[in-house]
Enzyme design. Structure first.
Site, mmCIF file in Angstrom:
data_model
loop_
_atom_site.group_PDB
_atom_site.id
_atom_site.type_symbol
_atom_site.label_atom_id
_atom_site.label_comp_id
_atom_site.label_asym_id
_atom_site.label_seq_id
_atom_site.Cartn_x
_atom_site.Cartn_y
_atom_site.Cartn_z
ATOM 1 N N ALA A 64 31.914 47.006 41.840
ATOM 2 C CA ALA A 64 30.576 46.941 42.427
ATOM 3 C C ALA A 64 29.646 46.331 41.388
ATOM 4 C CB ALA A 64 30.091 48.324 42.833
ATOM 5 N N VAL A 90 32.200 48.915 37.296
ATOM 6 C CA VAL A 90 30.892 48.268 37.275
ATOM 7 C C VAL A 90 31.038 46.817 36.828
ATOM 8 C CG1 VAL A 90 28.569 48.304 36.309
ATOM 9 C CG2 VAL A 90 29.745 50.461 36.798
ATOM 10 N N LYS A 91 30.608 45.904 37.691
ATOM 11 C CA LYS A 91 30.655 44.481 37.354
ATOM 12 C C LYS A 91 29.361 44.076 36.662
ATOM 13 C CE LYS A 91 32.400 41.293 40.090
ATOM 14 N NZ LYS A 91 32.655 40.467 41.311
ATOM 15 N N CYS A 92 29.513 43.439 35.506
ATOM 16 C CA CYS A 92 28.361 42.951 34.742
ATOM 17 C C CYS A 92 28.547 41.466 34.458
ATOM 18 C CB CYS A 92 28.232 43.691 33.416
ATOM 19 S SG CYS A 92 27.964 45.461 33.547
#
Length: 222
Positions: A64, A90-92
């Protein structure tokens, strides 16, 4: 090699899961926008609920993506997203601020996926910052007449040279050959649109052979 599906469409995720080949899911704001009729009526709460529903379908990592640019904001939103379900990754984006957030998440035990990676330098930084996954976008590189799969090969070599545990997710997959080449190069994961997953199962000789078998079976005595 692991197969993720690159979509936010719940029906596509369910269909891929029924095939027995699905190991995880990747989403991004653009994929979310595709399934939302009017974005102005889609709240952040709706977004989180949608991610939760995906996690209920797939027993594997669900990426996400944060929707902010500053490290402090990424950290706050990422911690909120990670609390949705234990499978959330967590996509960064691979930016300076993104690296700061990835470092924080790594120290906090929150898994991360460094996204929008277009060079081996970016992939090296992601691994050193502690990213669990790195996502080179091969199709977008191909779109500008650059060899996207060459980047995958470079990243796999660098990670193998130094024993980085970061897993390579081949992203922006456009056709089955991207998947096959990634597998031959030793990439850990390909995240694939549902349309391409279906194409992987197709071959004209399979269709021709099946037609012949069915024709022959039809003339057999019952």
């Amino acid at each position: 090699m692991k197969f993720f599906i690159d979509t936010a469409n719940l029906d596509e995720i369910r269909s891929a899961a029924e095939l027995g080949v699905l190991d995880g899911v990747t989403t991004n704001p653009s994929l979310i926008a595709k399934i939302v009729g009017d974005p102005s009526n889609f709240t952040y709460g709706d977004f989180k609920e949608h991610i939760r529903r995906i996690c209920e379908i797939v027993d594997g990592p669900v990426s996400a993506e944060v929707t902010c640019l500053k490290a402090e904001e990424m950290i706050a939103q990422g911690e909120d997203l990670a609390a949705i379900h234990e499978n959330v990754v967590v996509k960064c984006p691979l930016t300076i601020d993104g690296l700061k957030a990835i470092k924080h998440f790594s120290a906090s035990g929150i898994r991360t996926n460094a996204t929008l990676v277009f060079s081996p330098n970016q992939a090296l930084l992601a691994a050193k910052a502690g990213a669990d996954y790195v996502s080179p976008f091969v199709g977008r590189l191909d779109d500008i007449s650059t060899d996207g799969m060459e980047l995958v090969e470079q990243i796999v070599t660098i990670y193998d040279n130094y024993g980085y545990p970061t897993e390579v997710i081949v992203a922006s997959v456009r056709h089955p050959q991207h998947v096959v080449t990634a597998a031959m190069m030793g990439a850990d994961i390909a995240t694939i649109p549902y349309s391409v997953i279906k194409q992987l199962a197709n071959h004209p000789l399979t269709d021709a052979g099946l037609t012949k078998f069915m024709d022959d079976a039809a003339v057999m005595k019952k």
